[in-house]
Write a protein that holds these residues in place. Structure first.
Motif, PDB file in Angstrom:
ATOM      1  N   ASP A 180     150.163 106.485   3.527  1.00 50.50           N
ATOM      2  CA  ASP A 180     151.275 106.899   4.390  1.00 50.50           C
ATOM      3  C   ASP A 180     150.779 107.344   5.762  1.00 50.50           C
ATOM      4  OD1 ASP A 180     153.109 106.362   2.339  1.00 50.50           O
ATOM      5  OD2 ASP A 180     152.886 108.402   1.522  1.00 50.50           O
ATOM      6  N   GLY A 181     149.776 106.638   6.281  1.00 46.53           N
ATOM      7  CA  GLY A 181     149.247 106.920   7.609  1.00 46.53           C
ATOM      8  C   GLY A 181     148.310 108.108   7.693  1.00 46.53           C
ATOM      9  N   VAL A 182     148.010 108.738   6.567  1.00 43.04           N
ATOM     10  CA  VAL A 182     147.146 109.913   6.552  1.00 43.04           C
ATOM     11  C   VAL A 182     145.831 109.562   5.862  1.00 43.04           C
ATOM     12  CG1 VAL A 182     146.918 112.299   5.757  1.00 43.04           C
ATOM     13  CG2 VAL A 182     149.151 111.441   6.478  1.00 43.04           C
ATOM     14  N   ARG A 183     144.717 109.840   6.549  1.00 43.31           N
ATOM     15  CA  ARG A 183     143.395 109.603   5.954  1.00 43.31           C
ATOM     16  C   ARG A 183     143.087 110.686   4.924  1.00 43.31           C
ATOM     17  NH1 ARG A 183     139.325 106.430   8.289  1.00 43.31           N
ATOM     18  NH2 ARG A 183     140.113 105.214  10.031  1.00 43.31           N
ATOM     19  N   GLY A 184     142.400 110.266   3.874  1.00 47.12           N
ATOM     20  CA  GLY A 184     141.963 111.204   2.860  1.00 47.12           C
ATOM     21  C   GLY A 184     140.727 110.682   2.160  1.00 47.12           C
ATOM     22  N   ASP A 185     140.214 111.476   1.263  1.00 46.31           N
ATOM     23  CA  ASP A 185     139.113 111.001   0.424  1.00 46.31           C
ATOM     24  C   ASP A 185     139.211 111.667  -0.933  1.00 46.31           C
ATOM     25  OD1 ASP A 185     137.369 113.487   0.390  1.00 46.31           O
ATOM     26  OD2 ASP A 185     137.271 113.043   2.531  1.00 46.31           O
ATOM     27  N   GLN A 186     138.608 111.010  -1.890  1.00 47.63           N
ATOM     28  CA  GLN A 186     138.572 111.517  -3.260  1.00 47.63           C
ATOM     29  C   GLN A 186     137.119 111.553  -3.697  1.00 47.63           C
ATOM     30  OE1 GLN A 186     141.097 109.614  -6.199  1.00 47.63           O
ATOM     31  NE2 GLN A 186     139.562 109.976  -7.790  1.00 47.63           N
ATOM     32  N   THR A 187     136.682 112.710  -4.135  1.00 43.83           N
ATOM     33  CA  THR A 187     135.345 112.853  -4.690  1.00 43.83           C
ATOM     34  C   THR A 187     135.492 113.045  -6.190  1.00 43.83           C
ATOM     35  OG1 THR A 187     134.553 113.864  -2.651  1.00 43.83           O
ATOM     36  CG2 THR A 187     133.207 114.195  -4.617  1.00 43.83           C
ATOM     37  N   GLU A 188     134.676 112.326  -6.947  1.00 41.43           N
ATOM     38  CA  GLU A 188     134.783 112.384  -8.404  1.00 41.43           C
ATOM     39  C   GLU A 188     133.400 112.253  -9.021  1.00 41.43           C
ATOM     40  OE1 GLU A 188     136.370 109.324 -11.721  1.00 41.43           O
ATOM     41  OE2 GLU A 188     137.941 110.072 -10.382  1.00 41.43           O
ATOM     42  N   LEU A 189     133.195 112.952 -10.114  1.00 35.57           N
ATOM     43  CA  LEU A 189     132.028 112.761 -10.972  1.00 35.57           C
ATOM     44  C   LEU A 189     132.526 111.974 -12.172  1.00 35.57           C
ATOM     45  CD1 LEU A 189     129.068 113.271 -11.708  1.00 35.57           C
ATOM     46  CD2 LEU A 189     129.831 115.360 -12.883  1.00 35.57           C
ATOM     47  N   SER A 190     132.128 110.705 -12.240  1.00 35.56           N
ATOM     48  CA  SER A 190     132.595 109.806 -13.293  1.00 35.56           C
ATOM     49  C   SER A 190     131.550 109.677 -14.390  1.00 35.56           C
ATOM     50  CB  SER A 190     132.862 108.412 -12.718  1.00 35.56           C
ATOM     51  OG  SER A 190     133.899 108.453 -11.782  1.00 35.56           O
ATOM     52  N   ARG A 191     132.034 109.633 -15.633  1.00 32.94           N
ATOM     53  CA  ARG A 191     131.156 109.412 -16.787  1.00 32.94           C
ATOM     54  C   ARG A 191     131.321 107.977 -17.281  1.00 32.94           C
ATOM     55  NH1 ARG A 191     131.454 112.541 -21.672  1.00 32.94           N
ATOM     56  NH2 ARG A 191     133.697 112.205 -21.558  1.00 32.94           N
ATOM     57  N   PHE A 192     130.199 107.376 -17.653  1.00 31.59           N
ATOM     58  CA  PHE A 192     130.172 106.000 -18.132  1.00 31.59           C
ATOM     59  C   PHE A 192     129.408 105.923 -19.442  1.00 31.59           C
ATOM     60  CE2 PHE A 192     130.716 105.890 -13.616  1.00 31.59           C
ATOM     61  CZ  PHE A 192     131.644 104.898 -13.415  1.00 31.59           C
ATOM     62  N   ALA A 193     129.777 104.957 -20.264  1.00 35.78           N
ATOM     63  CA  ALA A 193     129.081 104.703 -21.531  1.00 35.78           C
ATOM     64  C   ALA A 193     128.840 103.203 -21.652  1.00 35.78           C
ATOM     65  CB  ALA A 193     129.916 105.193 -22.709  1.00 35.78           C
ATOM     66  N   ARG A 194     127.765 102.857 -22.323  1.00 37.34           N
ATOM     67  CA  ARG A 194     127.480 101.442 -22.557  1.00 37.34           C
ATOM     68  C   ARG A 194     127.515 101.173 -24.047  1.00 37.34           C
ATOM     69  NH1 ARG A 194     122.154  98.672 -20.350  1.00 37.34           N
ATOM     70  NH2 ARG A 194     121.271 100.064 -21.882  1.00 37.34           N
ATOM     71  N   ASP A 195     128.352 100.210 -24.421  1.00 36.83           N
ATOM     72  CA  ASP A 195     128.485  99.782 -25.810  1.00 36.83           C
ATOM     73  C   ASP A 195     128.311  98.277 -25.847  1.00 36.83           C
ATOM     74  OD1 ASP A 195     129.224 102.355 -26.978  1.00 36.83           O
ATOM     75  OD2 ASP A 195     131.108 102.122 -25.888  1.00 36.83           O
ATOM     76  N   ASP A 196     127.484  97.795 -26.754  1.00 35.95           N
ATOM     77  CA  ASP A 196     127.261  96.354 -26.908  1.00 35.95           C
ATOM     78  C   ASP A 196     126.904  95.678 -25.586  1.00 35.95           C
ATOM     79  OD1 ASP A 196     127.761  96.437 -29.668  1.00 35.95           O
ATOM     80  OD2 ASP A 196     129.916  96.251 -29.328  1.00 35.95           O
ATOM     81  N   GLY A 197     126.123  96.373 -24.753  1.00 38.60           N
ATOM     82  CA  GLY A 197     125.638  95.801 -23.506  1.00 38.60           C
ATOM     83  C   GLY A 197     126.582  95.895 -22.329  1.00 38.60           C
ATOM     84  N   ALA A 198     127.800  96.400 -22.525  1.00 38.92           N
ATOM     85  CA  ALA A 198     128.778  96.471 -21.432  1.00 38.92           C
ATOM     86  C   ALA A 198     129.074  97.934 -21.091  1.00 38.92           C
ATOM     87  CB  ALA A 198     130.067  95.762 -21.818  1.00 38.92           C
ATOM     88  N   TRP A 199     128.997  98.239 -19.803  1.00 40.48           N
ATOM     89  CA  TRP A 199     129.341  99.573 -19.327  1.00 40.48           C
ATOM     90  C   TRP A 199     130.850  99.721 -19.248  1.00 40.48           C
ATOM     91  CZ3 TRP A 199     126.202 103.556 -18.989  1.00 40.48           C
ATOM     92  CH2 TRP A 199     124.841 103.329 -18.898  1.00 40.48           C
ATOM     93  N   SER A 200     131.332 100.944 -19.495  1.00 48.31           N
ATOM     94  CA  SER A 200     132.749 101.237 -19.317  1.00 48.31           C
ATOM     95  C   SER A 200     132.897 102.639 -18.737  1.00 48.31           C
ATOM     96  CB  SER A 200     133.524 101.105 -20.633  1.00 48.31           C
ATOM     97  OG  SER A 200     132.990 101.972 -21.603  1.00 48.31           O
ATOM     98  N   TYR A 201     133.983 102.813 -18.013  1.00 49.74           N
ATOM     99  CA  TYR A 201     134.340 104.107 -17.422  1.00 49.74           C
ATOM    100  C   TYR A 201     134.960 104.955 -18.527  1.00 49.74           C
ATOM    101  CZ  TYR A 201     137.227 107.418 -14.757  1.00 49.74           C
ATOM    102  OH  TYR A 201     137.831 108.552 -14.274  1.00 49.74           O
ATOM    103  N   VAL A 202     134.451 106.175 -18.725  1.00 46.21           N
ATOM    104  CA  VAL A 202     134.995 107.063 -19.750  1.00 46.21           C
ATOM    105  C   VAL A 202     136.033 107.993 -19.144  1.00 46.21           C
ATOM    106  CG1 VAL A 202     134.430 108.859 -21.448  1.00 46.21           C
ATOM    107  CG2 VAL A 202     132.860 106.929 -21.104  1.00 46.21           C
ATOM    108  N   ASP A 203     135.624 108.788 -18.169  1.00 44.79           N
ATOM    109  CA  ASP A 203     136.534 109.709 -17.504  1.00 44.79           C
ATOM    110  C   ASP A 203     135.850 110.287 -16.273  1.00 44.79           C
ATOM    111  OD1 ASP A 203     134.781 111.706 -18.448  1.00 44.79           O
ATOM    112  OD2 ASP A 203     136.141 112.355 -20.029  1.00 44.79           O
ATOM    113  N   GLY A 204     136.583 111.113 -15.545  1.00 38.64           N
ATOM    114  CA  GLY A 204     136.016 111.691 -14.346  1.00 38.64           C
ATOM    115  C   GLY A 204     136.634 113.030 -14.019  1.00 38.64           C
ATOM    116  N   GLN A 205     135.836 113.827 -13.298  1.00 42.58           N
ATOM    117  CA  GLN A 205     136.283 115.112 -12.792  1.00 42.58           C
ATOM    118  C   GLN A 205     136.431 115.001 -11.290  1.00 42.58           C
ATOM    119  OE1 GLN A 205     133.285 117.973 -14.076  1.00 42.58           O
ATOM    120  NE2 GLN A 205     134.876 118.995 -15.256  1.00 42.58           N
ATOM    121  N   VAL A 206     137.631 115.184 -10.789  1.00 39.33           N
ATOM    122  CA  VAL A 206     137.878 115.113  -9.356  1.00 39.33           C
ATOM    123  C   VAL A 206     137.393 116.410  -8.724  1.00 39.33           C
ATOM    124  CG1 VAL A 206     139.665 114.920  -7.599  1.00 39.33           C
ATOM    125  CG2 VAL A 206     139.828 113.558  -9.678  1.00 39.33           C
ATOM    126  N   GLY A 207     136.789 116.264  -7.565  1.00 38.33           N
ATOM    127  CA  GLY A 207     136.345 117.455  -6.815  1.00 38.33           C
ATOM    128  C   GLY A 207     134.887 117.521  -6.611  1.00 38.33           C
TER     129      GLY A 207
END
Length: 136
Positions: free
Chosen positions: A109-136
């Motif tokens: 909506d014309g306003v600049r912003g940013d999002q900082t997140e610490l994301s957790r990932f796991a690998r199962d059967d050779g493929a990475w996936s996003y588990v969850d994240g903490q914003v901030g």
């Protein structure tokens, strides 16, 4: 059948994930299901690129099944401007888990912003996936 992004990029376009490579040599192969992201950071970058182009099926496919929502409601008014990887821990070729701290820049909506997140990932059967994240 391979799912397609809403706003596809040309293979010779600069990849939105910030590596400096072309989209065709970078995230496109993951989006097209031609390869798996080899590290948690590469998955993070490819997921950011998927947000840029509105590729909801890729985002859902790379979300860990234990935390995956049924659907996403991507805001078409958000314009993603860039990605900074701030820190990584684990998430390498031989790891089963890892974290990536990032900052994503956008305009809404014309306003600049940013999002900082610490994301957790796991690998199962050779493929990475996003588990969850903490914003901030």
């Amino acid at each position: 059948m391979t799912s397609q992004p809403i706003a596809p990029l040309a293979d010779d376009s600069r990849c939105p994930c910030g590596t400096g490579d072309s989209y065709g040599a970078c995230c496109a192969r993951f989006h097209r299901e031609e390869a798996y992201a080899p590290t948690a950071e590469r998955l993070m970058r490819s997921r950011y690129s998927a947000f840029v182009v509105g590729h909801e099926p890729y985002l859902l496919r790379t979300w860990h099944p234990t935390t995956r929502p049924h659907a996403l409601d991507l805001d078409p008014g958000t314009r993603w401007l860039g990605l900074d990887i701030l820190d990584t821990h684990g998430g390498g070729l031989l790891d089963a888990s890892g974290t990536v701290r990032f900052r994503a820049h956008y305009v809404l909506d014309g306003v600049r912003g940013d999002q900082t997140e610490l994301s957790r990932f796991a690998r199962d059967d050779g493929a990475w996936s996003y588990v969850d994240g903490q914003v901030g």
